[in-house]
Design a protein around this motif. Structure first.
Motif, PDB file in Angstrom:
ATOM      1  N   PRO A  13      -3.504  -3.904  -7.552  1.00 31.44           N
ATOM      2  CA  PRO A  13      -2.823  -2.654  -7.228  1.00 31.44           C
ATOM      3  C   PRO A  13      -1.708  -2.356  -8.214  1.00 31.44           C
TER       4      PRO A  13
ATOM      5  N   GLY B 298      -6.066  -0.746 -12.722  1.00 34.75           N
ATOM      6  CA  GLY B 298      -6.327  -0.609 -11.300  1.00 34.75           C
ATOM      7  C   GLY B 298      -7.203   0.561 -10.922  1.00 34.75           C
ATOM      8  N   THR B 299      -7.858   1.198 -11.901  1.00 35.72           N
ATOM      9  CA  THR B 299      -8.754   2.316 -11.578  1.00 35.72           C
ATOM     10  C   THR B 299     -10.127   1.747 -11.242  1.00 35.72           C
TER      11      THR B 299
ATOM     12  N   GLN C 213      -6.341   0.863  -3.600  1.00 37.23           N
ATOM     13  CA  GLN C 213      -6.777  -0.141  -4.570  1.00 37.23           C
ATOM     14  C   GLN C 213      -7.080  -1.470  -3.875  1.00 37.23           C
TER      15      GLN C 213
END
Length: 305
Positions: free
Chosen positions: A13, A102-103, A277
């Motif tokens: 995250p 974090g994507t 996330q």
């Protein structure tokens, strides 16, 4: 699979400590960093995206940082193509690709590939809209039930955009949206070692998020967004300006909310991003979890190289 070169994923995250750990790995373990972050791609969006500073980027280059203007778009498919090309170049140099960010949609696109959906066809789309005007969207929904009952069950009759797209896909390709989305790409030719870093205590992550947001404000985040606002060609419907923090600051500059409300909403939105996330990561397979700030993290990752 064991004959494939190794690639590292360092997920987690926002505000969990990915960047510092990645830089150490790149400096000491023959790794090269590929950013997996849908905010870091934009030029002139440095502070609010928590982009590594110029000194860090000079010491340890990050691929896919500062690659497009905030007015431009960049899809998960674009990321997959770029990442695979970069990974091939990195392994050819004898180094290990280290994908950091974090994507989670980008990671999914890279690992699973993208369904071969056809591009929009303005002529077919116009014909569908004309049909809807004549017969109503319910008639088109009934048609979708015949050609793609699975999609019809999840697309509401009052959702014309998705309903139109499902019918358009069928008329262009002759195959249902459901059938096409089930097609997977070939596995990528790497042995992937996946790590996720996060504090075990949610309150600790929230504290890190709030601290980082306030440090961004001290570093000139308002001035950064003001410069983007003053350009005159950007707006809140663009993916760049919908990035967490940027939307709230933009709305503050528009006069939609006061400063304190902007700070509160920016922190809350960042927490919500982190929650999404973490939800992705908990459902992800084959992850080794790392504790934020642990001295053992570097050695645990180094051991798989």
């Amino acid at each position: 699979m064991s004959n494939y070169p190794t690639a590292l994923f360092l997920m987690g995250p926002t505000a969990s400590g990915k960047t510092d750990l990645a830089i150490k790995l790149a400096q000491q373990c023959h790794c090269e960093i590929i950013s997996v972050d849908s905010a870091l791609i934009y030029k002139s969006m440095d502070i609010g995206s928590a982009k590594p500073d110029k000194q860090e980027l000079q010491k340890v280059p990050h691929a896919l940082v500062d690659i497009i203007d905030p007015l431009e778009s960049y899809s998960a498919g674009d990321f997959r193509n770029d990442a695979l090309r970069l990974m091939k170049e990195i392994t050819a140099r004898g180094n290990t690709p280290l994908l950091v960010g974090g994507t989670m949609l980008y990671y999914k696109a890279l690992v699973d590939g993208l369904s071969p959906l056809p591009s929009a066809d303005p002529v077919i789309r116009a014909a569908i809209e004309k049909q809807a005007e004549l017969n109503g969207w319910q008639a088109l929904h009934d048609l979708l039930k015949e050609i793609d009952p699975v999609s019809a069950a999840r697309i509401h009759v009052n959702d014309p955009q998705r309903l139109s797209r499902a019918i358009e896909v069928y008329r262009i390709s002759g195959k249902s949206l459901t059938a096409l989305t089930q097609i997977k790409s070939d596995p990528i030719p790497y042995t992937i070692k996946q790590f996720a870093i996060a504090p075990s205590d949610k309150a600790a992550l929230h504290a890190r998020i709030e601290l980082r947001f306030r440090l961004m404000l001290e570093a000139g985040f308002e001035q950064e967004v003001q410069a983007l606002y003053n350009r005159g060609d950007l707006h809140l419907n663009l993916p760049s300006m919908r990035c967490v923090g940027y939307r709230q600051m933009w709305e503050y500059l528009q006069g939609t909310m006061d400063y304190d409300e902007m700070v509160f909403r920016g922190i809350v939105a960042t927490r919500q991003l982190a929650k999404r996330q973490m939800t992705w990561l908990r459902g992800w397979k084959d992850i080794t979890w790392l504790e934020t700030g642990s001295a053992e993290n570097f050695e645990l990752i180094k051991a798989v190289l």
